[in-house]
Every structure is written in structure tokens, then in C-alpha cells.
Scaffold this active site. Structure first.
Site, short mmCIF file in Angstrom:
data_model
loop_
_atom_site.label_atom_id
_atom_site.label_comp_id
_atom_site.label_asym_id
_atom_site.label_seq_id
_atom_site.Cartn_x
_atom_site.Cartn_y
_atom_site.Cartn_z
N ASP A 38 -7.19 -9.34 6.46
CA ASP A 38 -9.01 -8.96 7.72
C ASP A 38 -9.12 -7.99 8.17
O ASP A 38 -8.50 -6.49 7.70
CB ASP A 38 -7.54 -8.78 8.81
CG ASP A 38 -7.17 -8.69 9.75
OD1 ASP A 38 -6.31 -7.60 8.83
OD2 ASP A 38 -7.10 -7.82 10.56
N ARG A 58 -10.76 -13.24 7.21
CA ARG A 58 -9.43 -14.41 6.62
C ARG A 58 -9.82 -15.27 5.94
O ARG A 58 -9.44 -15.47 4.84
CB ARG A 58 -8.26 -14.27 7.60
CG ARG A 58 -7.78 -13.24 8.34
CD ARG A 58 -6.64 -13.32 9.25
NE ARG A 58 -5.98 -12.54 10.50
CZ ARG A 58 -5.17 -11.24 10.15
NH1 ARG A 58 -4.58 -11.09 8.28
NH2 ARG A 58 -4.76 -10.40 10.96
N ASP A 93 1.02 -1.42 -0.16
CA ASP A 93 -0.29 -0.41 0.11
C ASP A 93 1.11 1.27 0.05
O ASP A 93 1.34 1.64 -1.10
CB ASP A 93 -1.19 0.12 1.56
CG ASP A 93 -1.82 1.11 1.22
OD1 ASP A 93 -1.75 1.92 0.46
OD2 ASP A 93 -2.37 1.05 2.13
N PHE A 121 -10.64 -0.44 1.28
CA PHE A 121 -9.54 -0.90 1.93
C PHE A 121 -10.20 -2.46 1.73
O PHE A 121 -11.88 -2.68 1.84
CB PHE A 121 -9.92 -1.19 3.46
CG PHE A 121 -9.53 -1.62 4.39
CD1 PHE A 121 -8.01 -1.73 4.82
CD2 PHE A 121 -10.35 -2.68 4.65
CE1 PHE A 121 -7.58 -2.02 5.67
CE2 PHE A 121 -9.59 -2.92 6.02
CZ PHE A 121 -8.16 -3.29 6.64
P1 5GP Z 1 2.02 -0.79 3.46
O1 5GP Z 1 3.08 -0.56 4.74
O2 5GP Z 1 1.91 -1.05 1.78
O3 5GP Z 1 1.07 0.63 3.87
O4 5GP Z 1 0.71 -2.00 4.40
C1 5GP Z 1 1.09 -2.93 3.72
C2 5GP Z 1 0.29 -3.43 5.05
O5 5GP Z 1 -1.12 -3.22 5.50
C3 5GP Z 1 0.08 -5.05 4.36
O6 5GP Z 1 0.35 -5.91 4.73
C4 5GP Z 1 -1.09 -5.51 5.22
O7 5GP Z 1 -1.41 -5.87 6.14
C5 5GP Z 1 -2.15 -3.81 5.38
N1 5GP Z 1 -2.99 -3.72 4.71
C6 5GP Z 1 -2.92 -2.34 3.22
N2 5GP Z 1 -3.80 -2.06 2.54
C7 5GP Z 1 -5.38 -3.25 3.59
C8 5GP Z 1 -5.83 -3.75 2.43
O8 5GP Z 1 -6.48 -2.99 1.71
N3 5GP Z 1 -6.63 -4.51 3.65
C9 5GP Z 1 -5.83 -4.73 5.23
N4 5GP Z 1 -6.75 -6.16 5.32
N5 5GP Z 1 -4.70 -4.62 5.44
C10 5GP Z 1 -4.47 -3.89 4.05
#
Ligand code: 5GP
Length: 182
Positions: free
Chosen positions: A160, A166, A104, A153
Site C-alpha cells: 500500500d 493493495r 527493505d 517505493f
Molecule cells: P524493512 O523493515 O525491511 O525496512 O521494511 C519492511 C516493511 O516495510 C514491509 O513489510 C513493508 O510494509 C514496508 N515496505 C518496504 N518497502 C516498501 C515498498 O516499496 N512499498 C510498500 N508499500 N511498503 C514497503
């Protein structure tokens, strides 16, 4: 499987995910032929993806787990990444493949990459099922990507919201009222 009542929209069906996992496995089978990498699964979200993926791999490998946290029950990244549980295996001189559910902002994978590179692996590559490309705050090179998805999201297939959903075999978007629940 019937759509869960909390799900507004199915983004990726079970079949679409299955086909994509097969495609990623084929790329990995080509790139890791005659190698014996350590596959690092980032808990907990990547576990379902990992289980489906490794059953399609034709090269020897070992799996290990690492846990980091940046969200703590929220739907937006706090920007602070913490290591909650470290690997059991040494990765010195090994080919390492990180398997993650979603990228993300990029902060989690950038942190993990920095951390694991200090341990001097032979190589380090990253495989993610979902990529929210437009949300990047930090550049991170991802070597294997399943789907590029919009900034929504998602839950299901390991992902989750407050530790739920999940088990859904598809990836879906939650109804807005679910976030308003206490
Ligand atoms: P980042 O550090 O790249 O922003 O986010 C990575 C982590 O954020 C992922 O491992 C995940 O746990 C969580 N995450 C990011 N976007 C989503 C989403 O749309 N749904 C869920 N459930 N988790 C997300």
C-alpha cells in the site's frame, strides 16, 4: 487490468508474479513435505501473496497473523518496529515459516525473527516476495525470495501507500505527484 492513473510504471506484471508464486510453492512443497508448519503472515501487506501461495501448497499447514509497524504512512522506515498484534497460536516446537511482502532495511524481519525465536520454535524460515537488497541496514537471512527489485517505493499486490492500491494485481511504482498530495 488497465493501469491505475496513479501508477507511473508497472514493475512486475500479474503473470510474472503468478509464475514466481508457483516457483516458490514448488520449493516449499519440496522442503515442507511431511511437515505441518505454522505459516505466519505479516499484516497487512503479505495477505495477497499468502492467499495465492497457500492455494499452491500440497502439505498440511496452519496460518496465523502478526502485525508490526515501522512506517506509519511514510515511504521510509522509521527504524522503530512495534508489535501491533500478536499470533494466536503457540509456536513452541513447531516449524514456522514467516511470509512477508517485502524486505527493505531488514529491520522488520530481524525484529520478528528475534521475537519469534524467543518462543522456541523447532525451525524458523523466512519467505519474501520482494527483496530490495541494496537497502539493507541489518543482515537478515531470507530463505525464499521471489524478486530482487531496485530501491523504489512500490505498491500493489498487497502493498500500500496510505492504505491504498493493495488491490492492484500487479506491482507498480507511484507517480511522484501522488506523494505530494495531502
Ligand atoms: P524493512 O523493515 O525491511 O525496512 O521494511 C519492511 C516493511 O516495510 C514491509 O513489510 C513493508 O510494509 C514496508 N515496505 C518496504 N518497502 C516498501 C515498498 O516499496 N512499498 C510498500 N508499500 N511498503 C514497503
Amino acid at each position: 487490468m488497465k493501469k491505475h492513473p496513479d501508477i507511473e510504471e508497472i514493475l512486475l506484471t500479474e503473470n510474472q508474479i503468478k509464475r514466481k508464486v508457483g516457483e516458490i510453492a514448488r520449493q516449499l512443497n519440496r522442503d515442507y513435505k511431511n511437515k505441518k508448519p505454522i505459516i505466519v503472515s505479516v499484516l497487512k501487506g503479505s495477505v495477497v501473496f499468502l492467499c495465492d501461495l497457500i492455494r499452491k501448497l500440497e502439505f498440511d499447514h496452519i496460518i496465523d497473523f502478526i502485525s508490526v509497524s515501522s512506517y506509519a504512512n511514510a515511504t521510509e522506515s522509521s527504524g522503530v518496529v512495534r508489535l501491533l498484534m500478536d499470533l494466536r497460536e503457540s509456536i513452541v516446537g513447531r516449524d514456522v515459516l514467516i511470509v512477508e511482502d517485502i524486505v527493505d532495511t531488514g529491520l522488520t524481519l530481524a525484529y520478528l525473527k528475534r521475537n519469534l525465536l524467543t518462543r522456541k520454535p523447532k525451525s524458523l524460515k523466512i519467505c519474501v516476495l520482494l527483496d530490495k537488497k541494496e537497502c539493507r541496514k541489518q543482515f537478515i537471512k531470507v530463505d525464499y525470495v521471489g524478486f530482487t527489485i531496485p530501491n523504489k517505493f512500490c505498491v500493489g499486490y498487497g502493498l500500500d501507500y496510505r492504505q491504498l492500491y493493495r488491490n492492484l494485481p500487479y506491482i507498480g511504482i507511484l507517480k511522484p505527484q501522488v506523494y505530494r498530495r495531502k
